[in-house]
Design a protein around this motif. Structure first.
Motif, PDB file in Angstrom:
ATOM      1  N   VAL A 132      32.346  -5.791 -40.506  1.00 52.68           N
ATOM      2  CA  VAL A 132      33.113  -4.771 -39.786  1.00 52.68           C
ATOM      3  C   VAL A 132      32.772  -3.382 -40.305  1.00 52.68           C
ATOM      4  CG1 VAL A 132      35.442  -3.885 -39.363  1.00 52.68           C
ATOM      5  CG2 VAL A 132      34.999  -6.341 -39.183  1.00 52.68           C
ATOM      6  N   ALA A 133      32.646  -3.241 -41.637  1.00 50.84           N
ATOM      7  CA  ALA A 133      32.333  -1.943 -42.239  1.00 50.84           C
ATOM      8  C   ALA A 133      30.973  -1.425 -41.766  1.00 50.84           C
ATOM      9  CB  ALA A 133      32.347  -2.054 -43.764  1.00 50.84           C
ATOM     10  N   GLU A 134      29.976  -2.322 -41.653  1.00 45.83           N
ATOM     11  CA  GLU A 134      28.649  -1.927 -41.170  1.00 45.83           C
ATOM     12  C   GLU A 134      28.720  -1.421 -39.730  1.00 45.83           C
ATOM     13  OE1 GLU A 134      26.102  -5.268 -41.549  1.00 45.83           O
ATOM     14  OE2 GLU A 134      25.988  -5.163 -43.742  1.00 45.83           O
ATOM     15  N   LEU A 135      29.498  -2.089 -38.910  1.00 50.71           N
ATOM     16  CA  LEU A 135      29.653  -1.712 -37.507  1.00 50.71           C
ATOM     17  C   LEU A 135      30.288  -0.331 -37.403  1.00 50.71           C
ATOM     18  CD1 LEU A 135      29.455  -2.660 -34.515  1.00 50.71           C
ATOM     19  CD2 LEU A 135      31.781  -3.512 -34.771  1.00 50.71           C
ATOM     20  N   VAL A 136      31.326  -0.079 -38.198  1.00 54.36           N
ATOM     21  CA  VAL A 136      32.030   1.207 -38.185  1.00 54.36           C
ATOM     22  C   VAL A 136      31.099   2.340 -38.602  1.00 54.36           C
ATOM     23  CG1 VAL A 136      33.838   2.493 -39.397  1.00 54.36           C
ATOM     24  CG2 VAL A 136      34.340   0.239 -38.477  1.00 54.36           C
ATOM     25  N   ARG A 137      30.258   2.096 -39.610  1.00 53.38           N
ATOM     26  CA  ARG A 137      29.338   3.147 -40.076  1.00 53.38           C
ATOM     27  C   ARG A 137      28.311   3.503 -39.008  1.00 53.38           C
ATOM     28  NH1 ARG A 137      29.221  -0.123 -44.862  1.00 53.38           N
ATOM     29  NH2 ARG A 137      30.740   0.663 -46.375  1.00 53.38           N
ATOM     30  N   PHE A 138      28.006   2.574 -38.127  1.00 54.02           N
ATOM     31  CA  PHE A 138      27.079   2.834 -37.025  1.00 54.02           C
ATOM     32  C   PHE A 138      27.548   4.031 -36.194  1.00 54.02           C
ATOM     33  CE2 PHE A 138      26.091   2.289 -32.530  1.00 54.02           C
ATOM     34  CZ  PHE A 138      24.718   2.150 -32.543  1.00 54.02           C
ATOM     35  N   PHE A 139      28.865   4.199 -36.081  1.00 52.69           N
ATOM     36  CA  PHE A 139      29.427   5.288 -35.285  1.00 52.69           C
ATOM     37  C   PHE A 139      29.614   6.571 -36.101  1.00 52.69           C
ATOM     38  CE2 PHE A 139      30.661   1.455 -33.035  1.00 52.69           C
ATOM     39  CZ  PHE A 139      30.385   1.791 -31.725  1.00 52.69           C
ATOM     40  N   GLY A 140      29.047   6.587 -37.313  1.00 53.02           N
ATOM     41  CA  GLY A 140      29.154   7.786 -38.139  1.00 53.02           C
ATOM     42  C   GLY A 140      30.501   7.929 -38.811  1.00 53.02           C
ATOM     43  N   ILE A 141      31.241   6.837 -38.926  1.00 54.51           N
ATOM     44  CA  ILE A 141      32.556   6.849 -39.566  1.00 54.51           C
ATOM     45  C   ILE A 141      32.402   6.268 -40.964  1.00 54.51           C
ATOM     46  CG2 ILE A 141      34.909   5.913 -39.441  1.00 54.51           C
ATOM     47  CD1 ILE A 141      34.459   5.853 -36.352  1.00 54.51           C
ATOM     48  N   GLY A 142      33.025   6.919 -41.940  1.00 56.80           N
ATOM     49  CA  GLY A 142      32.804   6.582 -43.349  1.00 56.80           C
ATOM     50  C   GLY A 142      33.102   5.151 -43.723  1.00 56.80           C
ATOM     51  N   GLY A 143      34.109   4.547 -43.137  1.00 53.33           N
ATOM     52  CA  GLY A 143      34.427   3.182 -43.521  1.00 53.33           C
ATOM     53  C   GLY A 143      35.738   2.724 -42.934  1.00 53.33           C
ATOM     54  N   VAL A 144      36.187   1.572 -43.425  1.00 45.54           N
ATOM     55  CA  VAL A 144      37.420   0.966 -42.928  1.00 45.54           C
ATOM     56  C   VAL A 144      38.051   0.186 -44.079  1.00 45.54           C
ATOM     57  CG1 VAL A 144      36.144  -1.054 -42.078  1.00 45.54           C
ATOM     58  CG2 VAL A 144      38.382  -0.518 -41.119  1.00 45.54           C
ATOM     59  N   PHE A 145      39.385   0.256 -44.198  1.00 51.16           N
ATOM     60  CA  PHE A 145      40.101  -0.534 -45.203  1.00 51.16           C
ATOM     61  C   PHE A 145      40.574  -1.824 -44.554  1.00 51.16           C
ATOM     62  CE2 PHE A 145      41.721   3.766 -46.981  1.00 51.16           C
ATOM     63  CZ  PHE A 145      40.527   3.960 -47.656  1.00 51.16           C
ATOM     64  N   HIS A 146      40.518  -2.932 -45.300  1.00 50.68           N
ATOM     65  CA  HIS A 146      41.102  -4.161 -44.774  1.00 50.68           C
ATOM     66  C   HIS A 146      42.122  -4.713 -45.755  1.00 50.68           C
ATOM     67  CE1 HIS A 146      38.702  -6.843 -47.355  1.00 50.68           C
ATOM     68  NE2 HIS A 146      37.616  -6.171 -47.006  1.00 50.68           N
ATOM     69  N   SER A 147      42.987  -5.579 -45.240  1.00 50.39           N
ATOM     70  CA  SER A 147      44.148  -6.050 -45.996  1.00 50.39           C
ATOM     71  C   SER A 147      43.785  -6.775 -47.286  1.00 50.39           C
ATOM     72  CB  SER A 147      45.009  -6.957 -45.112  1.00 50.39           C
ATOM     73  OG  SER A 147      44.207  -7.916 -44.431  1.00 50.39           O
ATOM     74  N   ASP A 148      42.612  -7.400 -47.349  1.00 45.34           N
ATOM     75  CA  ASP A 148      42.251  -8.176 -48.533  1.00 45.34           C
ATOM     76  C   ASP A 148      41.753  -7.307 -49.688  1.00 45.34           C
ATOM     77  OD1 ASP A 148      42.943 -10.505 -47.232  1.00 45.34           O
ATOM     78  OD2 ASP A 148      40.945 -10.775 -46.384  1.00 45.34           O
ATOM     79  N   GLU A 149      41.597  -5.987 -49.455  1.00 46.38           N
ATOM     80  CA  GLU A 149      41.164  -5.112 -50.542  1.00 46.38           C
ATOM     81  C   GLU A 149      42.223  -4.065 -50.900  1.00 46.38           C
ATOM     82  OE1 GLU A 149      37.632  -3.079 -49.258  1.00 46.38           O
ATOM     83  OE2 GLU A 149      38.587  -2.261 -47.465  1.00 46.38           O
ATOM     84  N   LEU A 150      43.399  -4.175 -50.285  1.00 47.96           N
ATOM     85  CA  LEU A 150      44.480  -3.226 -50.552  1.00 47.96           C
ATOM     86  C   LEU A 150      45.601  -3.931 -51.341  1.00 47.96           C
ATOM     87  CD1 LEU A 150      44.692  -1.417 -47.076  1.00 47.96           C
ATOM     88  CD2 LEU A 150      43.510  -0.634 -49.143  1.00 47.96           C
ATOM     89  N   PRO A 151      46.328  -3.164 -52.206  1.00 47.73           N
ATOM     90  CA  PRO A 151      46.251  -1.716 -52.428  1.00 47.73           C
ATOM     91  C   PRO A 151      44.989  -1.331 -53.221  1.00 47.73           C
ATOM     92  CG  PRO A 151      47.855  -2.710 -53.900  1.00 47.73           C
ATOM     93  CD  PRO A 151      47.402  -3.800 -52.992  1.00 47.73           C
ATOM     94  N   ASN A 152      44.399  -0.190 -52.828  1.00 50.72           N
ATOM     95  CA  ASN A 152      43.183   0.334 -53.455  1.00 50.72           C
ATOM     96  C   ASN A 152      42.861   1.658 -52.785  1.00 50.72           C
ATOM     97  OD1 ASN A 152      40.916   0.509 -55.067  1.00 50.72           O
ATOM     98  ND2 ASN A 152      40.113  -1.512 -54.499  1.00 50.72           N
ATOM     99  N   TYR A 153      41.887   2.374 -53.307  1.00 46.71           N
ATOM    100  CA  TYR A 153      41.411   3.627 -52.716  1.00 46.71           C
ATOM    101  C   TYR A 153      42.545   4.647 -52.499  1.00 46.71           C
ATOM    102  CZ  TYR A 153      37.821   0.209 -51.466  1.00 46.71           C
ATOM    103  OH  TYR A 153      36.899  -0.813 -51.507  1.00 46.71           O
ATOM    104  N   GLY A 154      43.594   4.576 -53.316  1.00 47.50           N
ATOM    105  CA  GLY A 154      44.701   5.517 -53.173  1.00 47.50           C
ATOM    106  C   GLY A 154      45.783   5.046 -52.232  1.00 47.50           C
ATOM    107  N   VAL A 155      45.549   3.947 -51.519  1.00 42.45           N
ATOM    108  CA  VAL A 155      46.585   3.348 -50.667  1.00 42.45           C
ATOM    109  C   VAL A 155      47.454   2.470 -51.567  1.00 42.45           C
ATOM    110  CG1 VAL A 155      47.065   1.864 -48.687  1.00 42.45           C
ATOM    111  CG2 VAL A 155      45.067   3.360 -48.656  1.00 42.45           C
ATOM    112  N   GLU A 156      48.758   2.805 -51.658  1.00 44.21           N
ATOM    113  CA  GLU A 156      49.647   2.152 -52.599  1.00 44.21           C
ATOM    114  C   GLU A 156      50.503   1.075 -51.925  1.00 44.21           C
ATOM    115  OE1 GLU A 156      51.743   5.518 -54.156  1.00 44.21           O
ATOM    116  OE2 GLU A 156      50.106   6.069 -55.523  1.00 44.21           O
ATOM    117  N   GLU A 157      51.209   0.288 -52.763  1.00 47.24           N
ATOM    118  CA  GLU A 157      52.084  -0.778 -52.267  1.00 47.24           C
ATOM    119  C   GLU A 157      53.140  -0.224 -51.321  1.00 47.24           C
ATOM    120  OE1 GLU A 157      52.104  -3.893 -52.287  1.00 47.24           O
ATOM    121  OE2 GLU A 157      51.007  -4.664 -54.040  1.00 47.24           O
ATOM    122  N   SER A 158      53.648   0.970 -51.637  1.00 52.94           N
ATOM    123  CA  SER A 158      54.684   1.571 -50.789  1.00 52.94           C
ATOM    124  C   SER A 158      54.139   1.872 -49.392  1.00 52.94           C
ATOM    125  CB  SER A 158      55.218   2.856 -51.435  1.00 52.94           C
ATOM    126  OG  SER A 158      54.166   3.782 -51.675  1.00 52.94           O
TER     127      SER A 158
END
Length: 635
Positions: A334-360
């Motif tokens: 999914v991340a590769e597909l999103v980058r095709f459109f010039g978008i930096g990336g995408v967060f998914h539920s299995d890697e959160l909380p992370n990247y500044g996205v908190e439990e709250s």
């Protein structure tokens, strides 16, 4: 996580070799194929997909058009004209390119057509100003042998090379036109099953056959290997483009086979779940909801007036992070597909909380979208005009993996030997007849003449080099396979320099400097020849060559004379040299007393620091030995 074995998957591989031809002009105009970074002409285009003569859109072209890129072209009149700018019809086919293509077809025992029809191949990534690439099928069938393995040939085409990409800036993509229209042959092999460590040898053998013609370009970028990979269970062929180095081939094939089988395992997982996507209820604008999120990525997107959306996937908890093999995950697809459109990336539920996205933040998200522990979700930031297109493509891709298994993509090889999404695989609507160029007739007399010009085989060429220049087999192979073979023969014929020494400098010294990060493109052939001329005239020592080349390849100098000045390489006369050696011996009296003649080692190091590049190491060694013996007699 499964143990991966390529042998168990029934992997088939097909190669597509794209080789630039060494002609004096481009395929359909008189411009010289000169590489240049200086541009005096600049113009822009906006390309769009159009229907073929059958009234169909090519899927790859349609998908590319969703990027809405503006294409900026840069040109130099020395290497491009109105033909490259698509402001003038193509000229006649270059006769040299035609002959070389026919010779290559004959070497590979391929069946040459008596009539050749130029075609247009739709390309709308901007690499062709016309929106298509001109190509023509020269022959089909044939084979070549690698040891006891017979590799079949599917087809041989003669076509134009694409423009050189200069980079992307936001919604603008930049190309240089110096490479556009350079003639190249495309050779496609039949699919074959071999051990993965044999693929490099098969590609190398084909490259060597092409080099026997002495009519193909050498160096990085002049030959590209695309590779088609399929596995027995998958039933689809994935084309991987842009394998620049032969050493990458084995890694790319192994990774792509592993990815394909991994996707089949992911597909089974998806089918075990009761997932259905509801376009109305399963996506939501959470820009306001995440306005206080501490993620720098989210905050940057909000400041750029982008939209933040969440997409929920019912009953798919754990699916995005599920990794049947190391590095193979649905989240990565999914991340590769999103980058095709010039978008930096995408967060998914299995890697959160992370990247500044908190439990709250996650708690607020789950509450608003009614996401349960059994569900998965994506968080995506994108410009408003792109967001729904990107979401739709993500959903379509996951549905395809669920229902079909392996998406039929064109992918791009990475430096690490992996592959990433490039675009969907083109369809039949991609090709249509070229209306500006008449059919090309190949006569029986022309084919008879071509047969007379079939070059010697690679083995015969290597033996000829060994015999003619009295060099060993390994060095003969290295110089023949390098981009310097013509230059080597030129230097040896023009000067009295030792062929083994010249070949070693061209194959080893320059390569070692490249490995240390220096740019060999800065070292022009004229300067290499000039350096060997100075050596022949006794104006520099052998040791000076590496210093001169290093100075030029680092960008500190442009010419040999400039490098001589900048590195303070100047001839030392005999009297001055003897004085320097005598001083070194005198200052190191204790070393000589203790180590006697073995002191030549440390003293040689001291002398070379002072005289490197100014005097031959052999002369320094002889003088040191003479003075050490003299000193020992007086002790």
């Amino acid at each position: 996580m499964k143990e991966f074995s390529i042998k168990d998957l029934g992997v088939k591989v097909g190669l597509e070799i794209h080789q630039q031809l060494a002609t004096n002009k481009k395929l359909f105009c008189n411009c010289k194929p000169i590489e240049s970074d200086e541009y005096t002409i600049k113009f822009q285009r906006k390309l769009r997909a159009s229907k073929s003569e059958l009234g169909e859109f090519d899927p790859a072209a349609l998908f590319e058009s969703t990027k809405s890129k503006t294409i900026m072209y840069y040109a130099n009149p020395e290497s491009s004209c109105l033909v490259e700018q698509d402001e003038e019809p193509p000229h006649e086919l270059d006769n040299d390119a035609r002959k070389i293509a026919l010779i290559i077809s004959s070497i590979l025992k391929s069946n040459i057509f008596s009539e050749i029809y130029p075609m247009r191949k739709t390309v709308i990534d901007g690499s062709n100003t016309t929106g298509f690439q001109r190509t023509m099928l020269i022959s089909q069938g044939g084979f070549y042998e690698v040891g006891e393995t017979k590799i079949g040939i599917q087809s041989i085409c003669l076509e134009e090379d694409a423009a050189k990409i200069l980079g992307d800036e936001g919604s603008v993509r930049k190309y240089g036109l110096e490479r556009l229209g350079v003639p190249l042959v495309e050779i496609a092999t039949d699919p074959f099953e071999v051990e993965s460590d044999q693929i490099k040898k098969i590609a190398l053998s084909l490259g060597r056959i092409l080099r026997t013609t002495k009519k193909v370009r050498r160096g990085l970028g002049s030959i590209r290997q695309d590779v088609n990979v399929s596995i027995k269970e998958g039933g689809v062929v994935i084309e991987v483009k842009g394998v620049q180095q032969l050493d990458q081939l084995e890694k790319v094939v192994e990774y792509e086979a592993k990815r394909q089988h991994g996707l089949l395992l992911i597909s089974k997982k998806l089918n075990e779940k009761n997932w259905r996507y509801n376009d109305e209820s399963d996506k939501k604008d959470i820009t306001e909801l995440f306005s206080k999120c501490k993620s720098k990525i989210i905050q940057k997107a909000i400041k750029q007036n982008q939209k933040i959306f969440a997409i929920s996937f019912r009953n798919l908890a754990g699916i995005f992070g599920y990794s049947p093999y190391e590095g193979i995950r649905l989240g990565k697809e999914v991340a590769e597909l999103v980058r095709f459109f010039g978008i930096g990336g995408v967060f998914h539920s299995d890697e959160l909380p992370n990247y500044g996205v908190e439990e709250s933040d996650i708690g607020i998200l789950k509450e608003n979208l009614k996401i349960y522990d059994s569900d998965a979700y994506l968080i995506l930031a994108a410009p408003e005009e792109k967001i729904f297109t990107v979401i739709n493509q993500i959903i379509l891709r996951i549905e395809y993996i669920k229902n079909e298994g392996i998406p039929i993509d064109t992918r791009l090889a990475t430096q690490a030997g992996e592959t990433k999404f490039l675009r969907p695989r083109p369809g039949a609507a991609r090709m249509y007849p070229e209306t500006d160029i008449p059919p090309i007739i190949i006569t029986k007399n022309e084919l008879e003449e071509i047969q007379k010009n079939i070059p010697k085989s690679w083995d015969e060429s290597i033996k000829e080099l060994q015999t003619k220049y009295k060099i060993n087999p390994q060095l003969a192979e290295q110089i023949f396979d390098s981009r310097y073979i013509e230059l080597f023969e030129n230097i040896v014929e023009k000067t009295k320099n030792n062929p083994t020494f010249v070949a070693s400098i061209l194959c080893s010294t320059i390569t070692n400097l490249e490995r240390s990060g220096l740019d060999s493109d800065l070292l022009k052939n004229d300067e290499i020849i000039r350096t060997f001329e100075l050596l022949e005239d006794g104006k520099i020592a052998k040791e000076s060559i590496e210093i001169i080349f290093e100075n030029i390849m680092s960008g500190k100098s442009k010419t040999t004379e400039e490098a001589l000045k900048n590195t303070s390489i100047e001839a030392v006369d005999k009297a001055e040299l003897e004085k320097i050696i005598e001083n070194i011996v005198e200052k190191n009296h204790e070393i000589i007393k203790n180590q006697k003649e073995r002191s030549i080692g440390p003293l040689m190091g001291i002398a070379m620091k002072e005289l490197r590049g100014k005097v031959s190491g052999e002369i320094i060694n002889d003088l040191l030995l003479k003075n050490i013996k003299k000193k020992l007699e007086s002790i």
